[in-house]
Write a protein that holds these residues in place. Sequence first.
Motif, PDB file in Angstrom:
ATOM      1  N   GLN A 147     151.470  62.103  19.540  1.00  0.00           N
ATOM      2  CA  GLN A 147     151.186  62.878  20.288  1.00  0.00           C
ATOM      3  C   GLN A 147     150.007  64.047  19.707  1.00  0.00           C
ATOM      4  N   LEU A 148     149.841  63.950  18.417  1.00  0.00           N
ATOM      5  CA  LEU A 148     149.066  64.885  17.708  1.00  0.00           C
ATOM      6  C   LEU A 148     147.813  64.067  17.168  1.00  0.00           C
ATOM      7  N   TYR A 149     146.675  64.952  17.400  1.00  0.00           N
ATOM      8  CA  TYR A 149     145.525  64.671  16.233  1.00  0.00           C
ATOM      9  C   TYR A 149     145.130  65.630  15.438  1.00  0.00           C
ATOM     10  N   ASN A 150     144.921  65.181  14.098  1.00  0.00           N
ATOM     11  CA  ASN A 150     144.870  66.300  13.212  1.00  0.00           C
ATOM     12  C   ASN A 150     145.408  67.602  13.433  1.00  0.00           C
ATOM     13  N   GLY A 151     146.965  67.396  13.774  1.00  0.00           N
ATOM     14  CA  GLY A 151     148.026  68.312  13.810  1.00  0.00           C
ATOM     15  C   GLY A 151     147.971  69.081  14.949  1.00  0.00           C
ATOM     16  N   ARG A 152     147.116  68.935  15.975  1.00  0.00           N
ATOM     17  CA  ARG A 152     147.152  69.406  17.518  1.00  0.00           C
ATOM     18  C   ARG A 152     147.860  68.581  18.264  1.00  0.00           C
ATOM     19  N   VAL A 153     148.163  69.145  19.251  1.00  0.00           N
ATOM     20  CA  VAL A 153     148.777  68.342  20.513  1.00  0.00           C
ATOM     21  C   VAL A 153     147.721  68.013  21.276  1.00  0.00           C
ATOM     22  N   ALA A 154     147.596  66.639  21.595  1.00  0.00           N
ATOM     23  CA  ALA A 154     146.440  65.975  22.222  1.00  0.00           C
ATOM     24  C   ALA A 154     147.285  65.530  23.579  1.00  0.00           C
ATOM     25  N   GLY A 155     148.319  64.993  23.412  1.00  0.00           N
ATOM     26  CA  GLY A 155     149.176  64.517  24.810  1.00  0.00           C
ATOM     27  C   GLY A 155     150.628  64.580  24.277  1.00  0.00           C
ATOM     28  N   LEU A 156     151.552  64.329  25.807  1.00  0.00           N
ATOM     29  CA  LEU A 156     152.794  64.232  25.555  1.00  0.00           C
ATOM     30  C   LEU A 156     153.425  62.845  25.951  1.00  0.00           C
ATOM     31  N   LEU A 157     153.950  62.581  24.928  1.00  0.00           N
ATOM     32  CA  LEU A 157     154.700  61.101  24.890  1.00  0.00           C
ATOM     33  C   LEU A 157     155.436  60.937  25.998  1.00  0.00           C
ATOM     34  N   ASN A 158     155.417  59.828  26.828  1.00  0.00           N
ATOM     35  CA  ASN A 158     156.328  59.641  27.890  1.00  0.00           C
ATOM     36  C   ASN A 158     156.653  57.941  27.842  1.00  0.00           C
ATOM     37  N   ASP A 159     156.871  57.432  26.421  1.00  0.00           N
ATOM     38  CA  ASP A 159     156.993  55.966  26.268  1.00  0.00           C
ATOM     39  C   ASP A 159     157.238  55.905  25.007  1.00  0.00           C
ATOM     40  N   GLY A 160     158.553  55.469  24.625  1.00  0.00           N
ATOM     41  CA  GLY A 160     158.763  54.935  23.291  1.00  0.00           C
ATOM     42  C   GLY A 160     158.457  53.487  22.980  1.00  0.00           C
ATOM     43  N   ASP A 161     157.127  53.379  22.797  1.00  0.00           N
ATOM     44  CA  ASP A 161     156.705  51.850  22.336  1.00  0.00           C
ATOM     45  C   ASP A 161     157.094  51.571  20.977  1.00  0.00           C
ATOM     46  N   GLN A 162     158.194  51.173  20.814  1.00  0.00           N
ATOM     47  CA  GLN A 162     158.464  50.440  19.246  1.00  0.00           C
ATOM     48  C   GLN A 162     159.155  48.945  19.588  1.00  0.00           C
ATOM     49  N   ILE A 163     158.836  48.075  18.678  1.00  0.00           N
ATOM     50  CA  ILE A 163     159.489  46.688  18.751  1.00  0.00           C
ATOM     51  C   ILE A 163     160.640  46.685  17.794  1.00  0.00           C
ATOM     52  N   THR A 164     161.662  46.129  18.377  1.00  0.00           N
ATOM     53  CA  THR A 164     162.825  45.793  17.953  1.00  0.00           C
ATOM     54  C   THR A 164     163.144  44.238  18.001  1.00  0.00           C
ATOM     55  N   LEU A 165     164.016  43.761  17.495  1.00  0.00           N
ATOM     56  CA  LEU A 165     164.392  42.418  17.379  1.00  0.00           C
ATOM     57  C   LEU A 165     165.832  42.064  18.333  1.00  0.00           C
ATOM     58  N   LEU A 166     165.335  41.069  19.217  1.00  0.00           N
ATOM     59  CA  LEU A 166     166.552  40.688  20.068  1.00  0.00           C
ATOM     60  C   LEU A 166     166.883  39.175  19.945  1.00  0.00           C
ATOM     61  N   CYS A 167     168.285  38.826  19.746  1.00  0.00           N
ATOM     62  CA  CYS A 167     169.015  37.514  19.584  1.00  0.00           C
ATOM     63  C   CYS A 167     169.935  37.307  20.693  1.00  0.00           C
ATOM     64  N   ARG A 168     170.017  36.030  20.927  1.00  0.00           N
ATOM     65  CA  ARG A 168     171.181  35.712  21.677  1.00  0.00           C
ATOM     66  C   ARG A 168     172.650  35.778  21.355  1.00  0.00           C
ATOM     67  N   SER A 169     173.557  36.729  21.760  1.00  0.00           N
ATOM     68  CA  SER A 169     174.625  36.935  21.032  1.00  0.00           C
ATOM     69  C   SER A 169     175.660  35.901  21.349  1.00  0.00           C
ATOM     70  N   ASP A 170     175.569  35.156  22.486  1.00  0.00           N
ATOM     71  CA  ASP A 170     176.455  34.041  22.788  1.00  0.00           C
ATOM     72  C   ASP A 170     176.250  32.643  21.650  1.00  0.00           C
ATOM     73  N   TYR A 171     174.979  32.670  21.298  1.00  0.00           N
ATOM     74  CA  TYR A 171     174.659  31.783  20.244  1.00  0.00           C
ATOM     75  C   TYR A 171     175.255  32.176  18.845  1.00  0.00           C
ATOM     76  N   LEU A 172     175.311  33.349  18.505  1.00  0.00           N
ATOM     77  CA  LEU A 172     175.523  34.087  17.504  1.00  0.00           C
ATOM     78  C   LEU A 172     177.304  33.967  17.231  1.00  0.00           C
ATOM     79  N   ASP A 173     177.960  33.949  18.453  1.00  0.00           N
ATOM     80  CA  ASP A 173     179.193  34.203  18.460  1.00  0.00           C
ATOM     81  C   ASP A 173     179.876  32.691  18.534  1.00  0.00           C
ATOM     82  N   ASP A 174     179.061  31.582  18.953  1.00  0.00           N
ATOM     83  CA  ASP A 174     179.427  30.410  18.967  1.00  0.00           C
ATOM     84  C   ASP A 174     180.326  29.758  17.507  1.00  0.00           C
ATOM     85  N   PRO A 175     181.505  29.560  17.749  1.00  0.00           N
ATOM     86  CA  PRO A 175     182.204  29.022  16.533  1.00  0.00           C
ATOM     87  C   PRO A 175     181.743  27.752  15.666  1.00  0.00           C
ATOM     88  N   GLU A 176     181.259  26.870  16.657  1.00  0.00           N
ATOM     89  CA  GLU A 176     180.545  25.741  15.908  1.00  0.00           C
ATOM     90  C   GLU A 176     179.318  25.896  15.114  1.00  0.00           C
TER      91      GLU A 176
END
Length: 524
Positions: free
Chosen positions: A180-209
């Motif tokens: 939101q800031l450029y050199n300590g000054r407000v340039a814009g107001l964030l409307n989108d939390g674009d960070q990357i995270t990791l997704l896994c298939r839980s049904d595969y993680l829970d498979d006993p075999e």
Amino acid sequence: MDETKRKIGKACKKFDAGKMTRRSFLTKLMALGVTAAVANAVSLSPFGAATAWASISGPEERAWALAKEAAAKADKKTLTLLIPTGSIGNMTPYVDKWKNELGIQLEFIEEPDEVVHTKGMQEAVAKTGRYDVMMPTAMSYPDWIDSGVIYDLTDWTDKYQPDLFNKQWGVVFPASHHAQLYNGRVAGLLNDGDQITLLCRSDYLDDPEKKKAFADKYGYELSVPHTWKEYYNLAQFMHDPAKGFYGSLEYRSPYYVKWMFMQRLVSKGKLYFDADMNPTFNSEEGVAALEDMLAMNAYLHPDAFSFTWSSNYNAFGRGEGFMNIVWPSGFKYSMAPSTGPATTGKIAATVMPADFLKDGSKLYAGLFCWGYGYAVSKYSANPELAYAYSQWMTSPTISADAIPYLGGYSDPYRVNHMLEPTERLVQTYTKPYLKTLYDNMVNTVPDFCLPGGFEYQDALDKQVHACMTGEKKPKEALEAAAHSFERITKRIGKDKVRKSWLTLAKNLAEPIKKASGADKWPDA
């Protein structure tokens, strides 16, 4: 209005004293004109309803009061927004309210996301006044401010208090500063939390075999990965191309592949530059990051080299892979039956994997990449109205209502979105994933939010992609990217870029500052 506020305050105090059930409290607030999202957030606040109401509703109320005042005196009764294609779904639900209550028609001009920055720079020259509000990524702010095409919003934010840095309702640090800031000054107001995270298939993680086979092969329990080595092991173990099922859908395509490299780089404790603007990715850590990526290529979806965000989301939702590195909208799409028929209810998400530093310690570092926000055009006929719209849409209350709509880019970015979510946010993202987003965001490193930011990222993307396709060796690719960076810095002006870079580095999470050495850098 004052009488309504008095009644709401009275209801909050009564609810806090235990003299009103939650259902009755919600019914009362909605009868007084409070949206369901706001009423729900207030009722669930651990700080008490009265305190929560005063805090959370303030930015919305102040923005709406300004909007009413600005709309009444506006000659132009249309507010025109330049937005990236695919983002409109978070904004259309409020069109009728602005038209019916303010007499303001909202007009949306959609452009491909890679074109929005260029359109803004063109407006700096043409000065047409075509746009009132513009919705760029945070990387646009430095160039747009320096070109004079958008307002510095600091005076407005000081006056109307959007609560950007409020510990309970504000934008999560460090995105609050980086996006939101450029050199300590407000340039814009964030409307989108674009960070990357990791997704896994839980049904595969829970498979006993699978649990037994994995433990037998690797010597530890099958779970979401905590390190990049564990991520690699999981991709290798789950990869089953004969059945059209792949270890990961991680991007290798142009425009996206740089973020996969940048994520691994910051996990190794390296930033993009040192304190004097010398590139630092052309190092043993950078080479190791590219080598890690090359090793992963054997376990990726065959379309990894051509994926766009939408084709990636669709492939994962169809059940074509075990893991995916995505923005929060990817989780939203994977959990919706219409876009995630194979993954609905079968997702286990986690923060981005850690890597090991030279001293043997682990570093968890995420990447806040892209991230849209609202900026106000210098050539708008109604700049105060444009600012009021921006604050209103990004207020803790309205944003919590807007984000869950499926047809838009917006994802959680305020503290209350993640730690005090509304029912609709929980239904869309689940409480565990919202907590994952918070835990990941507090350790994120920003994109190239610098003068010339798009030039830097394009130069890096080109060379990383050349390495992934076998055109160049890792060290060769990174040296070429470093030379491009040096030329860009020289052309823009080292002192100018350095000031911006040191300001960004000052607002990194402490573990990342310490690992990278930025904790010892001078002030800008």
